[in-house]
Structure formats: C-alpha cells, structure tokens
Enzyme design. Structure first.
Site, PDB file in Angstrom:
ATOM      1  N   CYS A   2      12.334  -5.998 -11.676  1.00 16.99           N
ATOM      2  CA  CYS A   2      12.969  -7.028 -12.519  1.00 16.99           C
ATOM      3  C   CYS A   2      12.429  -8.414 -12.196  1.00 16.99           C
ATOM      4  CB  CYS A   2      14.462  -7.043 -12.281  1.00 16.99           C
ATOM      5  SG  CYS A   2      15.234  -5.462 -12.618  1.00 16.99           S
ATOM      6  N   ARG A  27       4.994  -7.495 -12.926  1.00 17.12           N
ATOM      7  CA  ARG A  27       5.884  -6.853 -11.958  1.00 17.12           C
ATOM      8  C   ARG A  27       6.348  -5.474 -12.434  1.00 17.12           C
ATOM      9  NH1 ARG A  27       8.355 -10.596  -8.392  1.00 17.12           N
ATOM     10  NH2 ARG A  27      10.329  -9.472  -8.397  1.00 17.12           N
ATOM     11  N   TRP A  75      13.496  -3.648 -15.039  1.00 16.22           N
ATOM     12  CA  TRP A  75      12.871  -2.367 -14.684  1.00 16.22           C
ATOM     13  C   TRP A  75      14.037  -1.440 -14.368  1.00 16.22           C
ATOM     14  CZ3 TRP A  75      12.456   0.859 -10.330  1.00 16.22           C
ATOM     15  CH2 TRP A  75      11.370   1.749 -10.325  1.00 16.22           C
ATOM     16  N   ASN A 101      18.395  -9.103 -10.235  1.00 15.65           N
ATOM     17  CA  ASN A 101      17.349  -8.249  -9.676  1.00 15.65           C
ATOM     18  C   ASN A 101      17.906  -7.653  -8.393  1.00 15.65           C
ATOM     19  OD1 ASN A 101      15.074  -7.067  -8.615  1.00 15.65           O
ATOM     20  ND2 ASN A 101      14.000  -8.981  -8.189  1.00 15.65           N
ATOM     21  N   GLY A 102      17.846  -6.323  -8.276  1.00 17.40           N
ATOM     22  CA  GLY A 102      18.392  -5.667  -7.088  1.00 17.40           C
ATOM     23  C   GLY A 102      19.297  -4.527  -7.520  1.00 17.40           C
ATOM     24  N   GLU A 482      -5.465   6.601  -0.590  1.00 21.75           N
ATOM     25  CA  GLU A 482      -5.496   5.396  -1.414  1.00 21.75           C
ATOM     26  C   GLU A 482      -6.302   5.642  -2.696  1.00 21.75           C
ATOM     27  OE1 GLU A 482      -3.913   2.875  -1.664  1.00 21.75           O
ATOM     28  OE2 GLU A 482      -5.094   1.370  -2.690  1.00 21.75           O
ATOM     29  N   LYS A 486      -4.802   5.273  -6.434  1.00 20.64           N
ATOM     30  CA  LYS A 486      -5.407   4.347  -7.420  1.00 20.64           C
ATOM     31  C   LYS A 486      -5.643   5.072  -8.730  1.00 20.64           C
ATOM     32  CE  LYS A 486      -4.848   1.165  -6.414  1.00 20.64           C
ATOM     33  NZ  LYS A 486      -4.182   0.842  -5.197  1.00 20.64           N
ATOM     34  N   GLU A 489      -2.234   6.340 -10.517  1.00 25.60           N
ATOM     35  CA  GLU A 489      -1.279   5.338 -10.988  1.00 25.60           C
ATOM     36  C   GLU A 489      -1.761   4.608 -12.233  1.00 25.60           C
ATOM     37  OE1 GLU A 489      -0.216   2.307  -8.101  1.00 25.60           O
ATOM     38  OE2 GLU A 489      -2.280   1.943  -7.543  1.00 25.60           O
ATOM     39  N   HIS A 505      -5.351  26.214   2.911  1.00 26.01           N
ATOM     40  CA  HIS A 505      -3.976  26.671   3.117  1.00 26.01           C
ATOM     41  C   HIS A 505      -3.132  26.466   1.858  1.00 26.01           C
ATOM     42  CE1 HIS A 505      -4.896  27.389   7.272  1.00 26.01           C
ATOM     43  NE2 HIS A 505      -5.387  26.157   7.377  1.00 26.01           N
ATOM     44  N   LYS A 604       5.172  -4.007  -9.532  1.00 27.71           N
ATOM     45  CA  LYS A 604       4.334  -4.634  -8.512  1.00 27.71           C
ATOM     46  C   LYS A 604       5.110  -4.862  -7.222  1.00 27.71           C
ATOM     47  CE  LYS A 604       0.644  -6.778  -6.999  1.00 27.71           C
ATOM     48  NZ  LYS A 604      -0.406  -5.842  -6.522  1.00 27.71           N
TER      49      LYS A 604
HETATM   50  C1  G6P Z   1       4.297  -1.015  -5.244  1.00 22.94           C
HETATM   51  C2  G6P Z   1       2.904  -1.441  -5.702  1.00 22.94           C
HETATM   52  C3  G6P Z   1       1.862  -0.952  -4.703  1.00 22.94           C
HETATM   53  C4  G6P Z   1       2.178  -1.465  -3.314  1.00 22.94           C
HETATM   54  C5  G6P Z   1       3.600  -1.076  -2.889  1.00 22.94           C
HETATM   55  C6  G6P Z   1       4.020  -1.814  -1.635  1.00 22.94           C
HETATM   56  O1  G6P Z   1       4.424   0.365  -5.341  1.00 22.94           O
HETATM   57  O2  G6P Z   1       2.631  -0.914  -6.978  1.00 22.94           O
HETATM   58  O3  G6P Z   1       0.594  -1.419  -5.103  1.00 22.94           O
HETATM   59  O4  G6P Z   1       1.262  -0.945  -2.408  1.00 22.94           O
HETATM   60  O5  G6P Z   1       4.539  -1.451  -3.905  1.00 22.94           O
HETATM   61  O6  G6P Z   1       4.099  -3.176  -1.945  1.00 22.94           O
HETATM   62  P1  G6P Z   1       3.938  -4.336  -0.901  1.00 22.94           P
HETATM   63  O7  G6P Z   1       4.164  -5.596  -1.697  1.00 22.94           O
HETATM   64  O8  G6P Z   1       4.997  -4.127   0.141  1.00 22.94           O
HETATM   65  O9  G6P Z   1       2.572  -4.247  -0.338  1.00 22.94           O
END
Ligand code: G6P
Length: 609
Positions: A2, A27, A75, A101-102, A482, A486, A489, A505, A604
């Site tokens: 949010c 976000r 969100w 937000n929260g 990672e 990437k 997502e 396995h 985000k």
């Molecule tokens: C969300 C973002 C990721 C990020 C994660 C942790 O899932 O989409 O890209 O790695 O949060 O966020 P931070 O701000 O704590 O690195």
C-alpha cells in the site's frame, strides 16, 4: 505494498494526488482512491484497478478545486481487491476519512465491538475499522480521537487521516509501517516513500514509531506518544526526480541493471581506506566486539535473503565460525539460539520489510549485536539496528531488485573481509587480493553489460518455456536462487533453483525433452560434479545453458549454449554471474510482453507479515 500520500497547501489537490500515487505504483497495488476536502465535506473517489481507472472516474466527476486531501494505492491483504475495499475509508458519519498501510490484527474484535455501538461495515478490510473507530473516539478533538483509537489497535499501521471538521489539516500516525513528511513552501505532504513527493519538495523527514503529525499548509507539528512536541532534523534529498525516472529506458528494471557498475562503485569507494584497510564507520560495535563474535546469523527476505545465502558460504570460510542465513519470516518464530556473542546481520533494500524488522527486534531482544545492510537512509531497520552499512544504490523502483542485490553483495563481502582482518583469519596478502578483486567488479559488470545480444538471443530461443530449472552447487546454488526468483517473478514462467547434487532425489523426474536447464558452473572446486549433472539432464532431453568461467574448456562440450563470465577472483564471480541471469529474466519477460516493473501480485516494499 500500500502507498499513502497526503497534501495540504494551495495547489489543486486532485491532479497532485494522482501524480504522487503514480510514483508509488512501483510498490505494487490493485486498487486506488483519494479523499478530498470539499465545501460539502469529504468526497471520496476510489476504484479497483489502476491509477488510470481512478483518473477516468475523477475526470468524469469534474474538478472540485480542493487543496487538501489524502490518497492511497491498496495491495489487498484482508478482502479482495474491490471498490468497497479500496481506501480511503470514510466513516459512515462522513466525519473521518482514513488511508492505511499495514495490518490491524485485532480488527475482528474491534469490528464486533463497534457493531454493538451501532456502527456498520460495508467491506471486509481491517482498515475500515480504523475510520469507524476514530469516529467513535471523536468528540471534537482530532488528536485525542486518533490517540484514543490507537490504544485499541494491535498490528502495524501508517495512517493518513482527515476530519471534515478540520478542513485545513491532515493527520498522520505510524507504527511498524513507513511514513515520511515532506516540507514545502506554504504546503506540506505525507507519503509512504520519497519518490511520491520529490517533484514538489526535497525536504523530508521520517516519522518515528508512534509519532503523530498534524499538518497545515504553514506548519507541521509532531507529537510523541506522551503528547510532547518533537523536532526532526530535515533531510535534504540530493537525488533529483530524474533518479526515479526511466531516463530513456523502456523499464526501470533494465535502467537499474545498467546502473549496477556505478552503484557498486559508490558502495565500495567510501569503505576503502589507505593501505588496504576497510572502514566500516561503526560507533557502537567496536573492533574488540567483532573479534569476540562466536557466530553470525544473516536474516532477510526475498533477494536480500539470497545475498545472505551467498555471504554465508564466504563468511564461514573467511571467519571459521558458524554462519547461517535464515528467512526473516522464519527466523523470528524459530526460537533462534542467539546471545551477546552472536552477530545478526539484517539485509534490506527498503529498510521497511516488516518480517526483517521484526527479526531485528527479536535479535536485539535476545541480546545479539546487530548490523544492518540497508539502501534507504534512515529507514526503520537502519534506525533500529546497532550499526548500519548503507548500500549507495540510489532509488530502486523496479519491484524485481537488481542493483540493490549487487550492492548488498559487495558490502557484506567487505564487511566479512574486515572481520577476517580483525580476527586474523585471513592473511594480509589474501585480504589485499580480495579487495583488489572487489575494486574490479564494476569494470567486470560493465564488460558484461556491453554485450547483451547473446543474452537477447538466448531469451528469444526460450521465452516460450513452460518451466526452467536452475542448477548450481555451493555459491552457484545460492546464485541460482536469485536467478530463478528473477525469472519467475517478472516472466511468470515456473522456475526452480535446485542444488545440483539434489536433482536426482526428485526434480529430475520433471526433466523431459526440451526442458530448459540453466547450469551455473562458476564454482571451480565442484566443476566436475556440475558437468556430471549437466550430462544427467541432457540424457533426459534437457536443453542446457551453462554459465562458465572464461577459461573453462570442458563445459562447452556438454552444454547446448554457454555464457562466459570474464576472468576474475572467486569473490568477484558471484557479482558477475548474476548479471547475465538478470538480463535473461528481463529479456524473456520483455518478449512475453509482461508488466516488468510491476509484476502481478508483487510489492516492492512488503510492510505486512
Ligand atoms: C519484496 C521485493 C524483493 C525484495 C524483498 C525484500 O519481495 O519484491 O525484491 O528482495 O521484498 O525487500 P527488502 O526491501 O527488505 O530488501
């Protein structure tokens, strides 16, 4: 997650709020709305969908000339994305409008209580309870009403509030969710994040926990939970709004991938001292404390956690003590065994990820020493950890992180080398060589970024894949996590990262003709074993792209395609290896026409548990 904005000033508030909300789109959100102070009380416009949908609704209803209002991108957590669940929530009396937000954890209880007092609820959200609760507590004094309501709230909240009886004021309160205040000329702002208001002001400060702000066009008053006035030092944001614009690139993600050499340089440079030293700038944790640390736990979420997994391998080897990486959402509830000789490192781009923040608090409560690696200056995690090491990546807008990941990685490496120097577990020659390698990373990354055609070509071959498997061992496995994240997502292609030795396995049963396997083969001690694993999947029909070291002459003979990483020391390899994999994910998503910077359902900054 949010996004909140609020404005009190002399400009027309509707276009301003819409524009500010657009800057918070990154976000992640699924509905949006605004509340305006009008001559006829508080007017609400809100809808499920994008800001463009909200803009249409607002345009159809005509400009009202208001100069005070609050806005929100939601969100969904409690209740589906719908018009009624969107914010702002206006109390049925029409007196109080709230953006939140929260998560209000006890909202069911509060809702039941308010129903017994004659209140009604239209939607399913926890946030609707807040506007009605403040309305219930209100008897003419808005600050009193907000504070009285707050006493009943359990959970996390950043709130923007307006009262119809106080048409020239906005109110803001936060606990465990971020909120900043922007100071302008005869205008003031609240926002979840700086880019929202950067066009109008660069003078900002962050509200601290449980502070309540009262904004008029000429003043900002901040009160702590005792009702005392608090003065904040105003931070002048140096980066201009251009830093948060695409600058000619089609997406923020590719812009941020391309910014990595610069971001890494800026992160490394301030830490390098004369004569091969590393300057951490710590004030609370002394060299002696670092020498006495007996174990390290790295905790974080998402890509930041993946940095932790790479770092675990390196730090364990350099320091010869137990080093673990754990997801922050698990860490807190797993009775972590920590004491005053444990160092807990929290990694976070935003500095506001709630799971990471709560993990940090848990670590502190158990007496651990705490260091955070954070990108956003003065964010909650930065403020609450004993020491903070900032990544100087600049604003990162794309939901899929790239430059924050790369800068976190070099920074935790520098920190590890510093600890090894202090503890005498690394020879001066080795630490000097590693520092030289780190210095060379920006150039190595630039080199890879100069030739994106090979990656584009491979993306064009495989963008129709249904499923992609990433294999690696040791650090290569950490990088696979990672790379896989990437890809999935932003392209919505199913993908898994697997420790290559574990493949047989289970996962190998999913390999069939033409399944794409990306094999990371840069970790030299286990190269032979990786080659065997490639043969295993090839025998089942897989197509294999191998990421290999420049001097590797074996792997190319078994894989279908190879991507070479420029010659470098083992410490630089992870920083270089991840770059083609970021590019691969980006070009695949681009060919599929995905909304790359705002992937569906993602946020985000994840400010709920
Ligand atoms: C969300 C973002 C990721 C990020 C994660 C942790 O899932 O989409 O890209 O790695 O949060 O966020 P931070 O701000 O704590 O690195």
């Amino acid at each position: 997650m949010c996004g909140i904005v609020g404005y009190v000033g002399e400009k027309k508030v509707t276009p301003l709020l819409l524009e500010a909300l657009e800057k918070l789109e990154y976000r992640g959100y699924d509905s949006a709305g605004i509340a305006l102070m009008t001559d006829n009380g508080i007017g609400i416009k809100k809808t499920r969908g994008r800001i463009a949908d909200l803009r249409k609704i607002v345009e159809e209803s005509g400009e009202c000339g208001s100069t005070v209002g609050i806005g929100h991108t939601r969100w969904a957590t409690h209740g589906e994305p719908s018009d009624v669940n969107s914010h702002p929530h206006l109390s049925k009396s029409g007196r109080v409008a709230v953006v939140h937000n929260g998560i209000i954890e006890n909202y069911m209880e509060l809702r039941d209580f308010l129903i017994t007092r004659g209140y009604e609820f239209a939607g399913e959200t926890d946030s609707e309870v807040v506007s009605e609760l403040i309305d219930y507590c209100y008897s003419g004094d808005p600050v009193y009403a907000v504070r009285k309501a707050e006493l009943q709230l359990k959970g996390s909240y950043a709130l923007g509030i307006i009262f119809s009886d106080f048409p020239d004021q906005i109110f803001a309160l936060r606990k465990d969710s971020p909120l900043i205040v922007g100071i302008g000329e005869r205008e003031n702002f609240i926002a979840s994040d700086i880019p929202a208001i950067l066009k109008y002001t660069r003078d900002v400060f962050r509200l601290d926990e449980r502070e309540l702000a009262v904004l008029t066009r000429r003043s900002v008053t901040v009160l702590n939970s005792f009702g005392e006035r608090v003065d904040h030092v105003i931070e002048h944001i140096e980066w201009d709004s251009g830093a948060a614009e695409k600058g000619g690139y089609p997406h923020f993600m590719i812009k941020e991938i391309m910014e990595q050499p610069d971001a890494i340089s800026k992160t490394i440079a301030p830490r390098l001292a004369e004569g091969g030293g590393i300057e951490l700038g710590f004030k609370s944790i002394s060299d002696e404390d670092l020498k006495n640390i007996e174990s390290i736990k790295i905790t974080a979420c998402g890509s930041a956690y993946h940095v932790g997994v790479v770092a675990k391998h390196l730090l364990k080897k350099w320091l010869n003590i137990p080093v673990e990486a754990e997801l922050a959402s698990e860490f807190r509830y797993d009775d972590p065994i920590i004491n005053e000789r444990t160092l807990v490192i929290v990694i976070s781009q935003s500095g506001e990820t709630l799971d990471s923040l709560y993990a940090l608090r848990e670590a502190k409560a158990k007496g651990a020493r705490t260091v955070s690696i954070v990108n956003v200056v003065a964010s909650s995690i930065a403020n609450e950890s004993e020491e903070v090491l900032y990544t100087w990546a600049g604003p990162e807008i794309s939901v899929a992180t790239t430059k924050a990941y790369s800068t976190q990685l070099v920074l935790i490496e520098l920190f590890g080398i510093r600890m090894a120097q202090l503890r005498g577990t690394m020879s001066p020659e080795r630490s000097a060589a590693l520092i030289e390698s780190i210095k060379g990373i920006p150039e190595g990354v630039s080199h890879i970024l100069k030739d994106v055609q090979t990656i584009q070509y491979m993306a064009s071959l495989y963008f129709n894949s249904q499923s992609v498997f990433f294999l690696g061992r040791n650090i290569d496995f950490a990088l696979s996590l990672e790379a896989s994240l990437k890809l999935k997502e932003i392209s919505y292609i199913h993908s898994e990262a697997y420790a290559a030795g574990e493949l047989k396995h289970g996962t190998i049963s999913l390999i069939e003709d033409d399944t794409l396997v990306i094999a990371l083969c840069t970790y030299r001690p286990l190269l032979e074993k990786m080659i065997s694993n490639i043969k295993e999947v090839k025998a089942r029909g897989a197509k294999v792209i191998a990421i290999i070291n420049e001097d590797d002459i074996q792997t190319g003979t078994v894989a279908d395609h190879i991507i070479r990483i420029p010659e470098c020391d083992e410490i630089a390899t992870p920083s270089l290896t991840i770059v083609p994999l970021q590019l691969f994910a980006y070009y695949i998503a681009s060919l599929k026409g995905c909304d790359i910077d705002k992937p569906r359902n993602l946020a985000k900054s994840v400010t709920v548990e």
